[in-house]
Structures are given as C-alpha cells and as structure tokens.
Scaffold this active site. Structure first.
Site, PDB file in Angstrom:
ATOM      1  N   ASN A   9       0.858  -1.181   0.000  1.00 30.63           N
ATOM      2  CA  ASN A   9       0.000   0.000   0.000  1.00 30.63           C
ATOM      3  C   ASN A   9       0.899   1.238   0.000  1.00 30.63           C
ATOM      4  O   ASN A   9       1.534   1.547   1.008  1.00 30.63           O
ATOM      5  CB  ASN A   9      -0.901  -0.043   1.240  1.00 30.63           C
ATOM      6  CG  ASN A   9      -1.739   1.205   1.397  1.00 30.63           C
ATOM      7  OD1 ASN A   9      -1.795   2.052   0.501  1.00 30.63           O
ATOM      8  ND2 ASN A   9      -2.397   1.320   2.546  1.00 30.63           N
ATOM      9  N   LYS A  11       0.064   4.295  -0.143  1.00 33.59           N
ATOM     10  CA  LYS A  11      -0.555   5.446   0.532  1.00 33.59           C
ATOM     11  C   LYS A  11      -0.381   6.726  -0.309  1.00 33.59           C
ATOM     12  O   LYS A  11      -0.323   6.639  -1.530  1.00 33.59           O
ATOM     13  CB  LYS A  11       0.004   5.581   1.956  1.00 33.59           C
ATOM     14  CG  LYS A  11      -0.155   4.258   2.730  1.00 33.59           C
ATOM     15  CD  LYS A  11       0.079   4.387   4.211  1.00 33.59           C
ATOM     16  CE  LYS A  11      -0.069   3.016   4.870  1.00 33.59           C
ATOM     17  NZ  LYS A  11       0.065   3.067   6.320  1.00 33.59           N
ATOM     18  N   HIS A  95      -9.423   0.984   5.467  1.00 32.36           N
ATOM     19  CA  HIS A  95      -8.077   1.173   6.016  1.00 32.36           C
ATOM     20  C   HIS A  95      -8.147   2.089   7.235  1.00 32.36           C
ATOM     21  O   HIS A  95      -8.964   3.012   7.282  1.00 32.36           O
ATOM     22  CB  HIS A  95      -7.149   1.774   4.959  1.00 32.36           C
ATOM     23  CG  HIS A  95      -5.722   1.731   5.401  1.00 32.36           C
ATOM     24  ND1 HIS A  95      -5.199   2.674   6.240  1.00 32.36           N
ATOM     25  CD2 HIS A  95      -4.747   0.821   5.181  1.00 32.36           C
ATOM     26  CE1 HIS A  95      -3.932   2.353   6.500  1.00 32.36           C
ATOM     27  NE2 HIS A  95      -3.637   1.235   5.868  1.00 32.36           N
ATOM     28  N   GLU A  97      -6.496   4.499   8.204  1.00 26.52           N
ATOM     29  CA  GLU A  97      -6.382   5.936   7.951  1.00 26.52           C
ATOM     30  C   GLU A  97      -7.694   6.501   7.406  1.00 26.52           C
ATOM     31  O   GLU A  97      -8.029   7.660   7.637  1.00 26.52           O
ATOM     32  CB  GLU A  97      -5.196   6.195   7.015  1.00 26.52           C
ATOM     33  CG  GLU A  97      -3.884   5.978   7.766  1.00 26.52           C
ATOM     34  CD  GLU A  97      -2.816   5.236   6.988  1.00 26.52           C
ATOM     35  OE1 GLU A  97      -2.826   5.266   5.757  1.00 26.52           O
ATOM     36  OE2 GLU A  97      -1.949   4.610   7.648  1.00 26.52           O
ATOM     37  N   GLU A 167      -4.908  -5.004  10.807  1.00 26.20           N
ATOM     38  CA  GLU A 167      -3.887  -3.979  10.998  1.00 26.20           C
ATOM     39  C   GLU A 167      -4.151  -3.260  12.321  1.00 26.20           C
ATOM     40  O   GLU A 167      -4.960  -2.321  12.374  1.00 26.20           O
ATOM     41  CB  GLU A 167      -3.933  -2.955   9.854  1.00 26.20           C
ATOM     42  CG  GLU A 167      -3.642  -3.543   8.490  1.00 26.20           C
ATOM     43  CD  GLU A 167      -3.180  -2.470   7.498  1.00 26.20           C
ATOM     44  OE1 GLU A 167      -2.046  -2.580   7.022  1.00 26.20           O
ATOM     45  OE2 GLU A 167      -3.931  -1.527   7.232  1.00 26.20           O
ATOM     46  N   GLY A 173       2.862   2.294  10.780  1.00 23.15           N
ATOM     47  CA  GLY A 173       3.785   3.411  10.594  1.00 23.15           C
ATOM     48  C   GLY A 173       4.534   3.818  11.847  1.00 23.15           C
ATOM     49  O   GLY A 173       5.163   4.870  11.889  1.00 23.15           O
ATOM     50  N   SER A 213       3.897  -2.094  10.306  1.00 25.06           N
ATOM     51  CA  SER A 213       5.353  -2.153  10.472  1.00 25.06           C
ATOM     52  C   SER A 213       5.967  -3.493  10.045  1.00 25.06           C
ATOM     53  O   SER A 213       6.913  -3.962  10.663  1.00 25.06           O
ATOM     54  CB  SER A 213       5.735  -1.801  11.913  1.00 25.06           C
ATOM     55  OG  SER A 213       5.321  -0.476  12.224  1.00 25.06           O
TER      56      SER A 213
HETATM   57  P1  13P Z   1       3.271   0.383   7.687  1.00 26.28           P
HETATM   58  O1  13P Z   1       3.802  -0.892   7.068  1.00 26.28           O
HETATM   59  O2  13P Z   1       3.968   1.601   7.195  1.00 26.28           O
HETATM   60  O3  13P Z   1       3.177   0.276   9.170  1.00 26.28           O
HETATM   61  O4  13P Z   1       1.769   0.539   7.134  1.00 26.28           O
HETATM   62  C1  13P Z   1       0.899  -0.533   7.258  1.00 26.28           C
HETATM   63  C2  13P Z   1      -0.342  -0.216   6.508  1.00 26.28           C
HETATM   64  O5  13P Z   1      -1.123   0.614   6.917  1.00 26.28           O
HETATM   65  C3  13P Z   1      -0.582  -0.921   5.247  1.00 26.28           C
HETATM   66  O6  13P Z   1      -1.864  -0.686   4.777  1.00 26.28           O
END
Ligand code: 13P
Length: 250
Positions: A9, A11, A95, A97, A167, A173, A213
C-alpha cells in the site's frame, strides 16, 4: 492451502514517475512461480501508469479506496467501475487511515465493499483496534464489530472475493510491530468469527493478511504463524529491495 498474499500500500506517496520506476523494479523482481501472490496499491493518479508497466506480469493492481455510488455528482470521488476500467482487480476498504483520519464509518465501508463486489472486483477489508482498545482488553470486541459490519449477510460465494487485513492501528507506521503471538491470536479470532458467520470451509479459505510495520526482518516470522496468510505493507513497500525482501520471507 492458502496461498500467501502480499500487497504494498503506497498510501499518499510517489510521483507518477517514481511509481513507474517502482512498479518496473517489482515486475523484474517478482516471478510468477514463487507461489506468492503479489499486489501493488498506488495512489489513484498513478494507477494507469502502473497498470501499463505491470501488464502481463505476476504483479496485481489495486486501489486504496473507492466510492460506493456508480457515477454522478460526487466531486472528488472514484467509482468501482472506474477502477475496473483502469485495470484494478481489487481495492482496499476500511483502512485505518480512512476510518480514523477521514472518519469513515462501518456503514460506509460496507457500502464500498458491496460496490466493489458488484463490479466483480476483489476486496481487502481492513480491520484493527486502537491502542486504547487493546489496553482495555477490547481488541476482540472491536474486531467483532468491524468484521460483522463488513461481512455479515454476504454469500459464501462472495467471500471468495474477500481478503481480510488485520492492521492494529498502533502498529501502523510506528515501527511497533505486533508480536507473533498478538498477530496469531487476532487472526485466529477473526478466522473463528468468519466460521461463526459463515462456516468452517469459508473460514479455512479466507486469507487474512497482517499489516503494521512489516519489514524484511520480521515478515517471515509473522507469516509463519498458522493464521497469518500474508502481509499488507506500507512504508517498506516504497522501496523495491525491502518489498522484495518481504516477498522472499513468505
Ligand atoms: P506500515 O507498514 O507503514 O506500518 O503501514 C501498514 C499499513 O497501513 C498498510 O496498509
């Protein structure tokens, strides 16, 4: 046997040129016979370019979000039909976010999921608890709400087009990865819940990715857990070496 499924992803990162380069490096590095399914999830604007670069390769293409209406006066939105037209085979919904920064509800996420299925697209439904919920021992309560809102009422046939991504919000992140035991426990809980909503065959077939992560040095251990069927990767998906390293770990 569930085939490992690793999706990157991207983002809100990457110019179109950077996306083109990254996709090209992945096409060169991913072979069709590894037994691992690999997908990239670029920002909307890079989708047509990435679609062209990965054409005929083993790399699949998805979108980070979708709007549930088919067309019309929805300024700024992208429909499932548009995603299919641009070459996507799936999209993420729910997601963290989108849930926590863009304030999307379980109801909206469900409508998006149905819009994708209606276009013959696959779905990665993302779920996960906040740190406050984990600390209050409410992880399973949150997962129960999100999974039921997302999946209850679908047919077993529709479930073939669904992947679930667990997640934990506190691991996204942050560099704070869930322990293998935390990941396995949550995945097992989700799988049992799917068995309760549908049946054991559907639960055994559905793939559950871990996200939060994931890096080349922790991917293999996470994916070795019996109910962890792959990874949804953020930061480490932005560089060919680290993403290919994670794929190698599967
Ligand atoms: P990170 O791998 O940067 O923690 O992000 C995970 C994520 O949100 C994938 O959709």
């Amino acid at each position: 046997m569930r085939r490992p499924y690793i999706a990157g992803n991207w983002k809100m990162n990457m110019t179109i040129e950077q996306a083109e380069q990254l996709a090209g490096a992945l096409v060169d590095g991913v072979s069709a016979d590894t037994g691992v399914e690999v997908a990239v999830i670029p920002p909307f604007l890079a989708i047509p370019t990435v679609a062209r670069v990965i054409e005929g390769s083993a790399v699949q293409l998805g979108a980070q979000d979708v709007y549930f209406e088919k067309s019309g006066a929805f300024t700024g939105e992208i429909s499932a039909g548009m995603l299919a037209d641009a070459g996507c085979s799936f999209a993420l919904v729910g997601h963290s976010e989108r849930r926590h920064v863009l304030m999307e509800s379980d109801e909206i996420i469900r409508k998006k999921l149905e819009a994708l299925l209606g276009q013959g697209l696959n779905v990665i439904l993302c779920v996960g608890e906040l740190i406050e919920e984990r600390e209050a021992n409410e992880t399973e309560k949150r997962l129960n709400i999100q999974i039921r809102a997302g999946l209850e009422g679908l047919s077993s046939d529709q479930m073939k087009n669904i992947t679930i991504a667990y997640e934990p919000v506190w691991a996204i992140g942050t560099g704070k990865v869930a322990t293998t035991a935390q990941a396995q426990d949550a995945h097992k809980f989700i799988r049992n819940l799917v068995a309760e909503i549908f049946d054991r065959d559907v639960a055994d077939a559905v793939r559950i990715q871990y996200g939060g992560s994931v890096k080349p040095d922790n991917a293999a251990e996470l994916m070795a857990q019996p109910d962890v069927d792959g990874a949804l990767v953020g930061g480490a998906a932005l560089k060919p070496d680290s993403f290919l390293g994670i794929i190698a770990g599967a």
